[in-house]
Design a protein around this motif. Structure first.
Motif, PDB file in Angstrom:
ATOM      1  N   GLY A 155     -27.112  36.177 -44.488  1.00 52.42           N
ATOM      2  CA  GLY A 155     -26.069  36.945 -45.238  1.00 52.42           C
ATOM      3  C   GLY A 155     -24.959  36.437 -46.275  1.00 52.42           C
ATOM      4  O   GLY A 155     -24.832  36.945 -47.187  1.00 52.42           O
ATOM      5  N   ALA A 156     -24.617  35.254 -45.717  1.00 55.38           N
ATOM      6  CA  ALA A 156     -24.025  34.156 -46.684  1.00 55.38           C
ATOM      7  C   ALA A 156     -24.329  33.607 -48.144  1.00 55.38           C
ATOM      8  O   ALA A 156     -25.512  33.310 -48.153  1.00 55.38           O
ATOM      9  N   SER A 157     -23.525  33.215 -48.556  1.00 53.51           N
ATOM     10  CA  SER A 157     -24.237  32.735 -50.248  1.00 53.51           C
ATOM     11  C   SER A 157     -22.849  31.593 -50.176  1.00 53.51           C
ATOM     12  O   SER A 157     -22.008  31.497 -49.943  1.00 53.51           O
ATOM     13  N   THR A 158     -23.450  30.129 -50.708  1.00 58.60           N
ATOM     14  CA  THR A 158     -22.154  29.658 -51.337  1.00 58.60           C
ATOM     15  C   THR A 158     -21.514  30.039 -53.112  1.00 58.60           C
ATOM     16  O   THR A 158     -22.374  30.732 -53.265  1.00 58.60           O
ATOM     17  N   GLN A 159     -20.530  29.552 -52.790  1.00 61.11           N
ATOM     18  CA  GLN A 159     -20.345  29.653 -54.712  1.00 61.11           C
ATOM     19  C   GLN A 159     -21.213  28.723 -55.318  1.00 61.11           C
ATOM     20  O   GLN A 159     -22.020  27.394 -55.314  1.00 61.11           O
ATOM     21  N   LYS A 174     -29.693  16.805 -62.744  1.00 61.90           N
ATOM     22  CA  LYS A 174     -28.525  16.437 -62.988  1.00 61.90           C
ATOM     23  C   LYS A 174     -27.552  17.773 -63.724  1.00 61.90           C
ATOM     24  O   LYS A 174     -27.734  18.089 -65.140  1.00 61.90           O
ATOM     25  N   GLY A 175     -26.694  18.000 -63.555  1.00 65.21           N
ATOM     26  CA  GLY A 175     -25.770  18.521 -64.528  1.00 65.21           C
ATOM     27  C   GLY A 175     -25.711  20.580 -64.377  1.00 65.21           C
ATOM     28  O   GLY A 175     -25.313  21.069 -64.462  1.00 65.21           O
ATOM     29  N   GLN A 176     -27.489  20.942 -63.511  1.00 63.58           N
ATOM     30  CA  GLN A 176     -27.788  22.055 -63.652  1.00 63.58           C
ATOM     31  C   GLN A 176     -27.098  22.920 -62.346  1.00 63.58           C
ATOM     32  O   GLN A 176     -26.574  21.994 -61.513  1.00 63.58           O
ATOM     33  N   THR A 177     -26.525  23.727 -62.711  1.00 61.81           N
ATOM     34  CA  THR A 177     -25.213  24.721 -61.513  1.00 61.81           C
ATOM     35  C   THR A 177     -26.972  25.524 -61.093  1.00 61.81           C
ATOM     36  O   THR A 177     -27.586  25.973 -61.192  1.00 61.81           O
ATOM     37  N   TRP A 178     -26.297  25.329 -59.989  1.00 64.78           N
ATOM     38  CA  TRP A 178     -26.916  26.401 -58.334  1.00 64.78           C
ATOM     39  C   TRP A 178     -26.531  26.997 -57.502  1.00 64.78           C
ATOM     40  O   TRP A 178     -24.955  26.620 -57.110  1.00 64.78           O
ATOM     41  N   SER A 179     -26.716  27.668 -56.492  1.00 65.95           N
ATOM     42  CA  SER A 179     -26.388  28.850 -55.754  1.00 65.95           C
ATOM     43  C   SER A 179     -27.252  28.800 -54.508  1.00 65.95           C
ATOM     44  O   SER A 179     -28.438  28.556 -54.602  1.00 65.95           O
ATOM     45  N   LEU A 180     -26.905  29.040 -53.735  1.00 68.86           N
ATOM     46  CA  LEU A 180     -27.584  29.268 -52.254  1.00 68.86           C
ATOM     47  C   LEU A 180     -26.942  30.129 -51.894  1.00 68.86           C
ATOM     48  O   LEU A 180     -26.132  30.745 -51.084  1.00 68.86           O
ATOM     49  N   SER A 181     -28.125  31.162 -50.670  1.00 71.84           N
ATOM     50  CA  SER A 181     -28.255  31.879 -49.919  1.00 71.84           C
ATOM     51  C   SER A 181     -29.537  32.428 -48.854  1.00 71.84           C
ATOM     52  O   SER A 181     -30.071  31.405 -49.127  1.00 71.84           O
ATOM     53  N   ASN A 182     -28.894  33.112 -47.863  1.00 73.58           N
ATOM     54  CA  ASN A 182     -29.229  32.548 -47.229  1.00 73.58           C
ATOM     55  C   ASN A 182     -28.950  34.920 -46.381  1.00 73.58           C
ATOM     56  O   ASN A 182     -28.528  35.126 -46.034  1.00 73.58           O
TER      57      ASN A 182
END
Length: 242
Positions: A44-48, A87-95
């Motif tokens: 249930g968690a996510s990164t910034q 390079k430079g691309q914004t991304w995030s992770l979630s579970n």
């Protein structure tokens, strides 16, 4: 206007929903380009949102499932899937799953921005053009030289029990990291056979850096050994160059 006063929140270190551990940088790993770290994301968690302004990166899904969001597009990452991050691309992770997700991240400096590239292990493992079948071991080309990048090439090696790298090889224009995912084995890293300065047992979660010119054989013992190999430098697979 009435100001609303909000309550404080205590966040215990052991309860952190997302943990990132940097395993090495070029300086600490005796390398020129590569850095490496590991995410652990609770259910249930996510990164910034994250970005590396001067580095391209590869994500490797180790345990559990995760969703990577890049430029508004979701990439579902099952175990052993990989994802190239420009390079430079914004991304995030979630579970989104019920179990903790663990992912490895490798990075290297880049001058150019290349497309996102998602590789699904379930498909690669059925594609003979992406598999190098060697004596008692298979190599899966997850991010090959046919994909666009500045420095990175990567894949997985699966060793059968009681097998070894043969013949030992080194790289004159590629540095490398091995990230061990399964099994128990051993590894040597040396400039010459007479100077075995690095001989270690390796277990899941262990990471070994391989600077230029070092030979780096792996030995599986009584159980299969699986590891990530990630190269930074000249973009060819060592099996294709004499």
């Amino acid at each position: 206007m009435t100001q609303s006063i909000k309550a404080a929140v205590l966040c215990r270190s052991a309860d952190s929903p997302v943990t990132y551990r940097e395993h090495f940088t070029p300086e600490s790993g005796n390398l020129e380009f590569l850095s490496c770290g590991e995410f652990e994301i609770k259910p249930g968690a996510s990164t910034q949102p994250l970005a590396f302004p001067h580095e391209e990166a590869l994500l490797f899904s180790w345990r559990g499932n995760a969703t990577a969001r890049v430029a508004g597009i979701d990439y579902e990452m099952a175990e052993y899937d990989t994802l190239y991050l420009p390079k430079g691309q914004t991304w995030s992770l979630s579970n989104p799953g019920p179990e903790p997700a663990r992912l490895w991240l490798t990075r290297a400096p880049a001058e150019n921005m290349h497309p996102v590239f998602h590789t699904q292990f379930a498909k690669i493992s059925q594609d003979e053009s992406r598999i190098r079948r060697l004596s008692k071991r298979n190599v899966y080309m997850m991010f090959d030289v046919s994909e666009s990048a500045d420095k990175l090439v990567a894949g997985y090696s699966f060793f059968e029990p009681y097998s070894r790298s043969w013949p030992p090889h080194n790289h004159t224009d590629q540095e490398e990291v091995y990230i061990f995912l399964a099994g128990r084995g051993s590894m040597e890293v040396y400039e010459s056979p007479e100077q075995l300065t690095f001989v270690r047992e390796v277990n899941p979660g262990d990471v070994v850096t391989i600077p230029y010119f070092n030979y780096h054989p792996v030995f599986a013992q009584e159980e299969p050994v699986v590891f990530i190999w990630c190269i930074a430098g000249a973009r060819y697979w060592v099996g294709d160059k004499n």
